[in-house]
Design an enzyme around this catalytic site. Structure first.
Site, mmCIF file in Angstrom:
data_model
loop_
_atom_site.group_PDB
_atom_site.id
_atom_site.type_symbol
_atom_site.label_atom_id
_atom_site.label_comp_id
_atom_site.label_asym_id
_atom_site.label_seq_id
_atom_site.Cartn_x
_atom_site.Cartn_y
_atom_site.Cartn_z
ATOM 1 N N HIS A 96 20.338 -43.201 -3.978
ATOM 2 C CA HIS A 96 20.740 -41.870 -3.509
ATOM 3 C C HIS A 96 19.739 -40.780 -3.924
ATOM 4 O O HIS A 96 20.141 -39.639 -4.177
ATOM 5 C CB HIS A 96 22.170 -41.542 -3.971
ATOM 6 C CG HIS A 96 22.339 -41.484 -5.472
ATOM 7 N ND1 HIS A 96 23.458 -41.957 -6.122
ATOM 8 C CD2 HIS A 96 21.544 -40.983 -6.449
ATOM 9 C CE1 HIS A 96 23.331 -41.746 -7.421
ATOM 10 N NE2 HIS A 96 22.178 -41.154 -7.645
ATOM 11 N N HIS A 137 26.604 -35.599 -10.683
ATOM 12 C CA HIS A 137 25.357 -35.180 -11.348
ATOM 13 C C HIS A 137 25.463 -33.754 -11.881
ATOM 14 O O HIS A 137 24.456 -33.049 -11.953
ATOM 15 C CB HIS A 137 24.176 -35.284 -10.393
ATOM 16 C CG HIS A 137 23.786 -36.689 -10.004
ATOM 17 N ND1 HIS A 137 24.465 -37.424 -9.070
ATOM 18 C CD2 HIS A 137 22.757 -37.478 -10.423
ATOM 19 C CE1 HIS A 137 23.870 -38.610 -8.919
ATOM 20 N NE2 HIS A 137 22.839 -38.659 -9.721
ATOM 21 N N GLU A 140 22.892 -46.316 -13.237
ATOM 22 C CA GLU A 140 23.746 -46.101 -12.047
ATOM 23 C C GLU A 140 24.124 -47.424 -11.375
ATOM 24 O O GLU A 140 25.008 -47.450 -10.511
ATOM 25 C CB GLU A 140 23.030 -45.193 -11.031
ATOM 26 C CG GLU A 140 22.953 -43.753 -11.487
ATOM 27 C CD GLU A 140 22.121 -42.862 -10.565
ATOM 28 O OE1 GLU A 140 22.195 -41.638 -10.715
ATOM 29 O OE2 GLU A 140 21.377 -43.386 -9.695
ATOM 30 N N HIS A 198 15.400 -46.708 -12.456
ATOM 31 C CA HIS A 198 14.665 -45.443 -12.509
ATOM 32 C C HIS A 198 14.964 -44.704 -13.792
ATOM 33 O O HIS A 198 16.031 -44.848 -14.381
ATOM 34 C CB HIS A 198 14.910 -44.555 -11.289
ATOM 35 C CG HIS A 198 16.311 -44.068 -11.035
ATOM 36 N ND1 HIS A 198 17.387 -44.896 -10.839
ATOM 37 C CD2 HIS A 198 16.805 -42.807 -10.898
ATOM 38 C CE1 HIS A 198 18.475 -44.174 -10.579
ATOM 39 N NE2 HIS A 198 18.154 -42.894 -10.622
HETATM 40 C C1 DHB Z 1 16.119 -39.245 -8.446
HETATM 41 C C2 DHB Z 1 16.997 -40.335 -8.496
HETATM 42 C C3 DHB Z 1 18.365 -40.141 -8.704
HETATM 43 O O1 DHB Z 1 19.286 -41.133 -8.785
HETATM 44 C C4 DHB Z 1 18.873 -38.848 -8.839
HETATM 45 O O2 DHB Z 1 20.206 -38.699 -8.975
HETATM 46 C C5 DHB Z 1 18.004 -37.761 -8.814
HETATM 47 C C6 DHB Z 1 16.634 -37.957 -8.619
HETATM 48 C C7 DHB Z 1 14.660 -39.428 -8.198
HETATM 49 O O3 DHB Z 1 14.124 -40.557 -8.257
HETATM 50 O O4 DHB Z 1 13.994 -38.439 -7.894
HETATM 51 FE FE FE Z 2 21.337 -40.363 -9.410
#
Ligand code: DHB
Ligand code: FE
Length: 279
Positions: A12, A59, A240, A193
């Site tokens: 997302h 978030h 996540e 990530h």
């Molecule tokens: C990014 C990834 C995420 O899951 C999020 O909530 C906000 C930013 C990203 O990789 O930029």
């Molecule tokens: Fe996220």
């Protein structure tokens, strides 16, 4: 009786919303990610869901570090999209299904989950982007929404085992829902990530592949790592994956993988899209 038609999982990343807004899906940077979606559109046209039960993480719109429920369930008639600061266009409102929300809440409490019930709830990019990817450009979303939030932000986080049990409890509710609905289960976020700290930009294809390889056939395998190991393996935001694990639980015991797309990086994220059929 309601029927669970399958499960859809996707990352997302907010920048995806920016790419859709600019119409640059076919540019070389974006194409490998968006190439994962024609199959999703075909599948949705085939299974024709009427309700989406979505596992995602807030978030900062509804809950911040001062107040953070481990699990929360939306029970509103309507949900508005809002932007936590990415500069994304706002999407149309989402019609709720409060009857199903309360049925899920009853089951979760019966199964001894101490949840927060939310009769107002904003939805952020974790929900609007997966919807816009699934149903691009529609005038009205073709499904009603039940959003479920899992804390993936403020430690202590729930374990993967607990997230799977949470999803399985939701499955019991869906399996006993008397309305004539076609339910799609959705899990958003991930895969690996990390946006902050010394490891910002960290991704881990080995762990991502392990998750994707076991999601359909053996989701319990994803619970062998504790939450700190998951943060080490997947990154601080890669945790996540808990949303995916819960959504997999909500699909039911058996599942068959019918589609997978994996590409990195999209922004700071190893981006993945999957579809599972109930089996
Ligand atoms: C990014 C990834 C995420 O899951 C999020 O909530 C906000 C930013 C990203 O990789 O930029
Ligand atoms: Fe996220």
């Amino acid at each position: 009786m309601a029927e669970i038609v399958g499960a859809y999982f996707t990352s997302h990343v907010p920048a995806i919303g920016g790419a859709i807004h600019k119409g640059i899906q076919q540019e070389p940077y974006w194409k490998p990610f968006f190439d994962g979606f024609p199959k999703v559109h075909e599948w949705l046209a085939e299974v024709k869901p009427t309700v989406a039960v979505v596992f995602n993480n807030d978030h900062g719109l509804n809950f911040f570090l001062d107040k953070m429920p481990t699990f929360a369930v939306g029970a509103a008639h309507e949900y508005q999209n809002a932007d936590e600061g990415w500069g994304l266009p706002l999407y149309k409102p989402f019609k709720g299904d409060p009857g199903l929300s309360w049925h899920i809440i009853e089951q979760l409490v019966d199964d001894e989950f101490d949840i927060t019930t939310c009769q107002t709830m904003l939805v952020d990019h974790a929900l609007s982007i997966p919807f816009e990817l699934a149903w691009p450009g529609v005038d009205e979303w073709p499904v009603k929404l039940v959003p479920l939030h899992i804390n993936t932000v403020q430690h202590p986080l729930p374990s993967a085992k607990r997230a799977l049990a949470f999803g399985r409890s939701v499955h019991r509710a869906l399996a006993s829902w008397g309305a004539d609905e076609r339910i799609v289960v959705i899990g958003t976020g991930g895969l690996s990530h990390q946006l902050d700290g010394e490891r910002a930009g960290f991704m881990n294809s080995d762990y991502d592949r392990f998750c994707m390889d076991h999601l359909a056939s053996d989701p319990d395998a994803l619970t062998k790592h504790d939450v700190h190991e998951i943060v080490r393996l997947a990154g601080t935001q890669g945790v996540e994956i808990l949303n995916w694990i819960a959504a997999r639980g909500a699909l039911g015991a058996g599942a068959r993988e019918i589609h997978r797309n994996y590409h990195l990086p999209i922004s700071n994220t190893a981006a993945a899209t999957m579809l599972l059929d109930p089996a």
